[in-house]
Design a protein around this motif. Sequence first.
Motif, PDB file in Angstrom:
ATOM      1  N   GLU A   6       0.853  -1.193   0.000  1.00  0.00           N
ATOM      2  CA  GLU A   6       0.000   0.000   0.000  1.00  0.00           C
ATOM      3  C   GLU A   6       0.884   1.237   0.000  1.00  0.00           C
ATOM      4  OE1 GLU A   6      -2.325  -0.377   3.519  1.00  0.00           O
ATOM      5  OE2 GLU A   6      -3.335  -2.235   2.861  1.00  0.00           O
ATOM      6  N   ARG A   7       0.405   2.282  -0.620  1.00  0.00           N
ATOM      7  CA  ARG A   7       1.237   3.497  -0.707  1.00  0.00           C
ATOM      8  C   ARG A   7       1.583   4.047   0.674  1.00  0.00           C
ATOM      9  NH1 ARG A   7       0.410   7.258  -6.003  1.00  0.00           N
ATOM     10  NH2 ARG A   7       0.346   5.579  -7.546  1.00  0.00           N
ATOM     11  N   SER A   8       0.734   3.816   1.628  1.00  0.00           N
ATOM     12  CA  SER A   8       1.011   4.291   2.984  1.00  0.00           C
ATOM     13  C   SER A   8       2.179   3.540   3.626  1.00  0.00           C
ATOM     14  CB  SER A   8      -0.235   4.142   3.858  1.00  0.00           C
ATOM     15  OG  SER A   8      -0.649   2.788   3.918  1.00  0.00           O
ATOM     16  N   ASP A   9       2.634   2.453   2.982  1.00  0.00           N
ATOM     17  CA  ASP A   9       3.766   1.679   3.506  1.00  0.00           C
ATOM     18  C   ASP A   9       5.106   2.344   3.218  1.00  0.00           C
ATOM     19  OD1 ASP A   9       2.115  -0.408   4.403  1.00  0.00           O
ATOM     20  OD2 ASP A   9       2.214  -1.436   2.458  1.00  0.00           O
ATOM     21  N   VAL A  10       5.134   3.319   2.332  1.00  0.00           N
ATOM     22  CA  VAL A  10       6.412   3.851   1.845  1.00  0.00           C
ATOM     23  C   VAL A  10       7.319   4.347   2.971  1.00  0.00           C
ATOM     24  CG1 VAL A  10       7.507   5.627   0.419  1.00  0.00           C
ATOM     25  CG2 VAL A  10       5.559   4.321  -0.469  1.00  0.00           C
ATOM     26  N   PRO A  11       6.866   5.163   3.917  1.00  0.00           N
ATOM     27  CA  PRO A  11       7.785   5.605   4.970  1.00  0.00           C
ATOM     28  C   PRO A  11       8.433   4.453   5.735  1.00  0.00           C
ATOM     29  CG  PRO A  11       5.806   6.952   4.985  1.00  0.00           C
ATOM     30  CD  PRO A  11       5.539   5.812   4.048  1.00  0.00           C
ATOM     31  N   GLU A  29      12.599   9.569  -0.375  1.00  0.00           N
ATOM     32  CA  GLU A  29      11.286   9.429  -0.998  1.00  0.00           C
ATOM     33  C   GLU A  29      11.290   9.866  -2.452  1.00  0.00           C
ATOM     34  OE1 GLU A  29       6.581  10.317   0.032  1.00  0.00           O
ATOM     35  OE2 GLU A  29       8.167  10.986   1.389  1.00  0.00           O
ATOM     36  N   GLN A  55       2.227  -4.498  13.603  1.00  0.00           N
ATOM     37  CA  GLN A  55       2.085  -3.306  12.770  1.00  0.00           C
ATOM     38  C   GLN A  55       3.404  -2.923  12.098  1.00  0.00           C
ATOM     39  OE1 GLN A  55      -0.956  -1.796  12.283  1.00  0.00           O
ATOM     40  NE2 GLN A  55      -1.673  -3.589  13.444  1.00  0.00           N
TER      41      GLN A  55
END
Length: 339
Positions: A6-11, A29, A55
């Motif tokens: 998911e894009r929210s996984d990037v960090p 990034e 998580q």
Amino acid sequence: MLRAFERSDVPAILELWNRRWGNLFPLDEALWAQQTVGDPQHFRPDLARVAVEGQRIVGAVSMKTPPNPVTGGSWASQNPKNAWISFVLVEPGREADLGPKLLEYALEALRREGFEWVQYGGDPSHFFPGVPREDSSLAELLQGYGFEKRKTEGKDRLEQDLIRDLSDYQLPEEARAALQASGLAAFAQRNTRLETASCTRENVPGLLDFLAENFPGRWLYDTQERLKVELTPADILVLKGQGRIWGFCHLYHAGSRRIGPGIYWRKALGPGYGGLGPIGVSRDLRGRGLGFALLCYGVQRLKELGVQRMVIDWTTLADFYGKIGFKPWRSYLAYSRKL
């Protein structure tokens, strides 16, 4: 547990990457976005997976595949049955249990997609040309699953990034002499010489024609991608004469909009970073020292732009670049296997 990316996984992926490889390959990034969602023709977010415990992301794998048809936004010589694993990333110390799960998933996913061959790294908008030599556990993982090293003349093919501090760089007289002699060596008209110059918008059609004729694969594609985002083509140095383009060389520095391979790991280079490549001359003019001249003028141009340390990426020609002081910096081995 493996789940879809998911894009929210990037960090979290960036944090994991820098725990694993940050000393040598510090990722931010901007580079992540350029090499993944910025390459929608090849990046497969639907195939990417992360390994999660609670998580916390403790592993990730990413793949790229050719577009269908191959000529749609890629290069015509690309094998439509060849896919790439961009990276297998695991928490340090978890190689033995997480690495196999991620790799087995990737191989099976590519088989289901109908691919016949897979290469580690070297993908369009790649992160790595191959497996970093420093990551022996990754190499062992791939070998355990049937990946083989590419050979050249019976020896492991070693790809290298080369580095040089430009504080003492001076344009070699040999480079000037090659251009001075080009009028006699290359053309019937003795009053015609080649010259190096920054590419202009007017030069772009001729540059693309030159690349289509001499380097119709990846280098043409990469140049087209760069021209989509740069404000000006001036950081492509060209060798020109008689109204034609005879050679080219990409230059990268802090002002570049496209993050070229020579400056991927710019945080490891420090301020005043730069990069050069790809570089090439017409097949009709090779063997006359003009490629060397173009290289030297490219380095000189970067120095004039304030570059202090620069990298030439992904090459096997250490001796050629070593003539003007470039030394090995990062090394990679190419691995691939049939599916």
